[in-house]
Write a protein that holds these residues in place. Structure first.
Motif, PDB file in Angstrom:
ATOM      1  N   PRO A 173       0.807  -1.221   0.000  1.00 14.17           N
ATOM      2  CA  PRO A 173       0.000   0.000   0.000  1.00 14.17           C
ATOM      3  C   PRO A 173       0.844   1.276   0.000  1.00 14.17           C
ATOM      4  O   PRO A 173       1.927   1.320   0.577  1.00 14.17           O
ATOM      5  N   VAL A 174       0.312   2.318  -0.676  1.00 12.31           N
ATOM      6  CA  VAL A 174       0.979   3.608  -0.750  1.00 12.31           C
ATOM      7  C   VAL A 174       0.172   4.650   0.027  1.00 12.31           C
ATOM      8  O   VAL A 174      -0.990   4.436   0.368  1.00 12.31           O
ATOM      9  N   LYS A 175       0.814   5.767   0.298  1.00  7.06           N
ATOM     10  CA  LYS A 175       0.170   6.877   1.007  1.00  7.06           C
ATOM     11  C   LYS A 175      -0.247   7.949  -0.001  1.00  7.06           C
ATOM     12  O   LYS A 175       0.545   8.342  -0.851  1.00  7.06           O
ATOM     13  N   ILE A 176      -1.483   8.419   0.136  1.00  6.43           N
ATOM     14  CA  ILE A 176      -2.044   9.366  -0.823  1.00  6.43           C
ATOM     15  C   ILE A 176      -2.457  10.654  -0.111  1.00  6.43           C
ATOM     16  O   ILE A 176      -3.126  10.625   0.929  1.00  6.43           O
ATOM     17  N   LEU A 177      -2.053  11.790  -0.696  1.00  6.93           N
ATOM     18  CA  LEU A 177      -2.451  13.094  -0.196  1.00  6.93           C
ATOM     19  C   LEU A 177      -3.570  13.640  -1.071  1.00  6.93           C
ATOM     20  O   LEU A 177      -3.432  13.705  -2.290  1.00  6.93           O
ATOM     21  N   ALA A 209       3.053  16.568  -2.464  1.00  2.07           N
ATOM     22  CA  ALA A 209       2.784  15.308  -1.778  1.00  2.07           C
ATOM     23  C   ALA A 209       4.076  14.615  -1.351  1.00  2.07           C
ATOM     24  O   ALA A 209       4.210  14.153  -0.217  1.00  2.07           O
ATOM     25  N   GLU A 210       5.041  14.551  -2.267  1.00  2.00           N
ATOM     26  CA  GLU A 210       6.294  13.866  -1.960  1.00  2.00           C
ATOM     27  C   GLU A 210       7.041  14.566  -0.827  1.00  2.00           C
ATOM     28  O   GLU A 210       7.680  13.904  -0.005  1.00  2.00           O
ATOM     29  N   ALA A 211       6.956  15.890  -0.788  1.00  2.00           N
ATOM     30  CA  ALA A 211       7.623  16.635   0.292  1.00  2.00           C
ATOM     31  C   ALA A 211       7.032  16.301   1.649  1.00  2.00           C
ATOM     32  O   ALA A 211       7.698  16.439   2.683  1.00  2.00           O
ATOM     33  N   MET A 212       5.790  15.847   1.651  1.00  2.00           N
ATOM     34  CA  MET A 212       5.111  15.481   2.894  1.00  2.00           C
ATOM     35  C   MET A 212       5.178  13.977   3.177  1.00  2.00           C
ATOM     36  O   MET A 212       4.579  13.496   4.128  1.00  2.00           O
ATOM     37  N   GLY A 213       5.900  13.245   2.306  1.00  2.00           N
ATOM     38  CA  GLY A 213       6.071  11.814   2.526  1.00  2.00           C
ATOM     39  C   GLY A 213       5.001  10.943   1.902  1.00  2.00           C
ATOM     40  O   GLY A 213       4.837   9.785   2.294  1.00  2.00           O
ATOM     41  N   TYR A 214       4.306  11.479   0.893  1.00  2.00           N
ATOM     42  CA  TYR A 214       3.241  10.718   0.235  1.00  2.00           C
ATOM     43  C   TYR A 214       3.665  10.354  -1.186  1.00  2.00           C
ATOM     44  O   TYR A 214       4.417  11.079  -1.838  1.00  2.00           O
ATOM     45  N   SER A 215       3.130   9.227  -1.673  1.00  2.00           N
ATOM     46  CA  SER A 215       3.535   8.729  -2.985  1.00  2.00           C
ATOM     47  C   SER A 215       2.794   9.388  -4.134  1.00  2.00           C
ATOM     48  O   SER A 215       3.331   9.545  -5.225  1.00  2.00           O
ATOM     49  N   LEU A 310      -4.845   7.779   3.589  1.00  2.29           N
ATOM     50  CA  LEU A 310      -5.411   8.957   2.930  1.00  2.29           C
ATOM     51  C   LEU A 310      -5.285  10.152   3.871  1.00  2.29           C
ATOM     52  O   LEU A 310      -5.641  10.062   5.043  1.00  2.29           O
ATOM     53  N   ASN A 311      -4.791  11.260   3.343  1.00  2.34           N
ATOM     54  CA  ASN A 311      -4.660  12.479   4.143  1.00  2.34           C
ATOM     55  C   ASN A 311      -5.424  13.601   3.457  1.00  2.34           C
ATOM     56  O   ASN A 311      -5.078  14.029   2.359  1.00  2.34           O
ATOM     57  N   TYR A 312      -6.472  14.100   4.119  1.00  6.62           N
ATOM     58  CA  TYR A 312      -7.232  15.234   3.608  1.00  6.62           C
ATOM     59  C   TYR A 312      -7.269  16.325   4.661  1.00  6.62           C
ATOM     60  O   TYR A 312      -7.880  16.178   5.716  1.00  6.62           O
ATOM     61  N   ARG A 313      -6.551  17.405   4.394  1.00  7.05           N
ATOM     62  CA  ARG A 313      -6.489  18.549   5.297  1.00  7.05           C
ATOM     63  C   ARG A 313      -6.089  18.146   6.720  1.00  7.05           C
ATOM     64  O   ARG A 313      -6.647  18.625   7.707  1.00  7.05           O
ATOM     65  N   GLY A 314      -5.135  17.231   6.812  1.00  6.66           N
ATOM     66  CA  GLY A 314      -4.644  16.803   8.110  1.00  6.66           C
ATOM     67  C   GLY A 314      -5.426  15.690   8.752  1.00  6.66           C
ATOM     68  O   GLY A 314      -5.011  15.150   9.791  1.00  6.66           O
ATOM     69  N   ASN A 315      -6.546  15.323   8.169  1.00  2.00           N
ATOM     70  CA  ASN A 315      -7.318  14.170   8.648  1.00  2.00           C
ATOM     71  C   ASN A 315      -6.727  12.927   7.995  1.00  2.00           C
ATOM     72  O   ASN A 315      -6.976  12.655   6.820  1.00  2.00           O
TER      73      ASN A 315
END
Length: 354
Positions: A173-177, A209-215, A310-315
């Motif tokens: 699994p990957v992380k999505i912003l 996204a990548e700067a925040m650690g997301y793929s 999943l990251n949406y506005r910090g959630n």
């Protein structure tokens, strides 16, 4: 077509099939064909891979009149080489070209050209499990003019790249912003077309996204910034309370070949498929209630890319304990088994090359 073939006298050293990455290496040859208004398509040729001469005033460099496609050639355990639904790529490119005022490259010629270049570079099709030959057809205007008018001269080309996994994470699994500042596409625009400008405009979201650690980035609709649409290089699907949700193709979402294949398979397996708008607020609410069972991207390059965060506005919501879901794995296994010839093709999707 009468394709003139000029083979290289200096073959490249082939890379380690266990460490291919994606799109890093190019095969020995490329397919080229010219279009001239009043003449049509002409001079089909396969030549050694190398630079393409281009006038500095070429319209493609200044006004981005360009389209492209992506498909793969697979080597079976028996050593045969085959394609997966190339006619879908051909038809999508015709639609993309229409949107950018470019001449259509006919479906039969597209498939013939793909088969020809893969046959010439057949020894570049990997035999390593999970690896394939990524095929990149593309087309652009070569005409020199700085006035903003439609062009009369174009080049259609195909290059090939032996490739492994699209993501370093592989099938994990990957992380999505979720992107809520920038937009990718609006109705009436070029969101449904596979053209370079769509991807160039999306790079700023990807960098963020990548700067925040997301793929990857999950894009919202361009009008209300409310409804989920697609990920940077993939369509995306959500399994919510046993049903499959994905954004409808209404002009802002790329009509993916893998997307269409997955929806066909899911319906055959008895799943309720909802090609409907899904708001990001509803999606996050479903996540908070534990009703989002799986999320996965679909595309030619990655096939299936499970989403674990999943990251949406910090959630920040974790999906399925950040593990690949049962359905994601089942779909990935079925489609790759089909593409590599490990199971029978009951849909007529496989096209033999050699």
């Amino acid at each position: 077509m009468d394709i003139k073939i000029t083979k290289t006298t200096s073959p490249k050293e082939k890379p380690d099939q266990k460490a291919l990455g994606f799109g890093k290496y190019m095969s020995d040859h490329m397919f080229l064909m010219d279009y001239t208004e009043g003449i049509g398509w002409h001079d089909a040729r396969i030549v050694p891979y190398g630079p393409i001469p281009m006038d500095p005033g070429a319209v493609a460099l200044h006004y981005a009149q360009e389209t492209f496609e992506g498909l793969k050639a697979y080597r079976t355990a028996e050593g045969k080489i085959q394609l997966f639904r190339p006619e879908m790529n051909a038809r999508r490119m015709i639609n993309s070209n229409h949107r950018l005022c470019m001449p259509p490259f006919p479906e039969d010629m597209f498939i013939e050209a793909v088969k020809a270049i893969v046959t010439v570079d057949a020894d570049w099709v990997p035999s390593e499990p999970g690896a394939s030959l990524y095929i990149r057809p593309f087309m652009f205007t070569t005409e020199c003019q700085l006035s903003l008018h439609n062009s009369r001269e174009f080049l259609f080309a195909i290059i090939c790249s032996p490739s492994g996994a699209y993501y370093a994470e592989g099938i994990n699994p990957v992380k999505i912003l979720v992107e809520d500042e920038y937009v990718r596409a609006v109705k009436g625009g070029t969101g449904f077309a596979k053209c370079g400008g769509n991807y160039a405009g999306a790079m700023i979201g990807q960098e963020k996204a990548e700067a925040m650690g997301y793929s990857q980035v999950l894009w919202l609709d361009g009008q209300e910034r409310k409804y989920v649409e697609e990920v940077g290089g993939m369509n995306i699907m959500f399994k919510i309370n046993g049903e499959i949700w994905t954004a409808p193709c209404e002009g802002t979402v790329l009509p993916g070949v893998t997307r269409d294949s997955m929806l066909t398979i899911l319906k055959e397996w008895g799943y309720t498929v909802r090609e409907e708008k899904l708001s990001i607020d509803d999606l996050m609410a479903y996540c908070e209630k534990g009703q989002v069972e799986e999320v996965f991207g679909t595309g030619t390059a990655a096939v299936i890319s499970p989403v674990g965060v999943l990251n949406y506005r910090g959630n920040v919501q974790t999906i399925n304990n950040n593990e690949i879901g049962e359905l994601s794995l089942k779909l990935y296994t079925y489609l790759t088994d089909l593409q590599w010839g490990r199971i029978p093709d009951t849909h007529g999707w496989i096209v033999p090359v050699c």
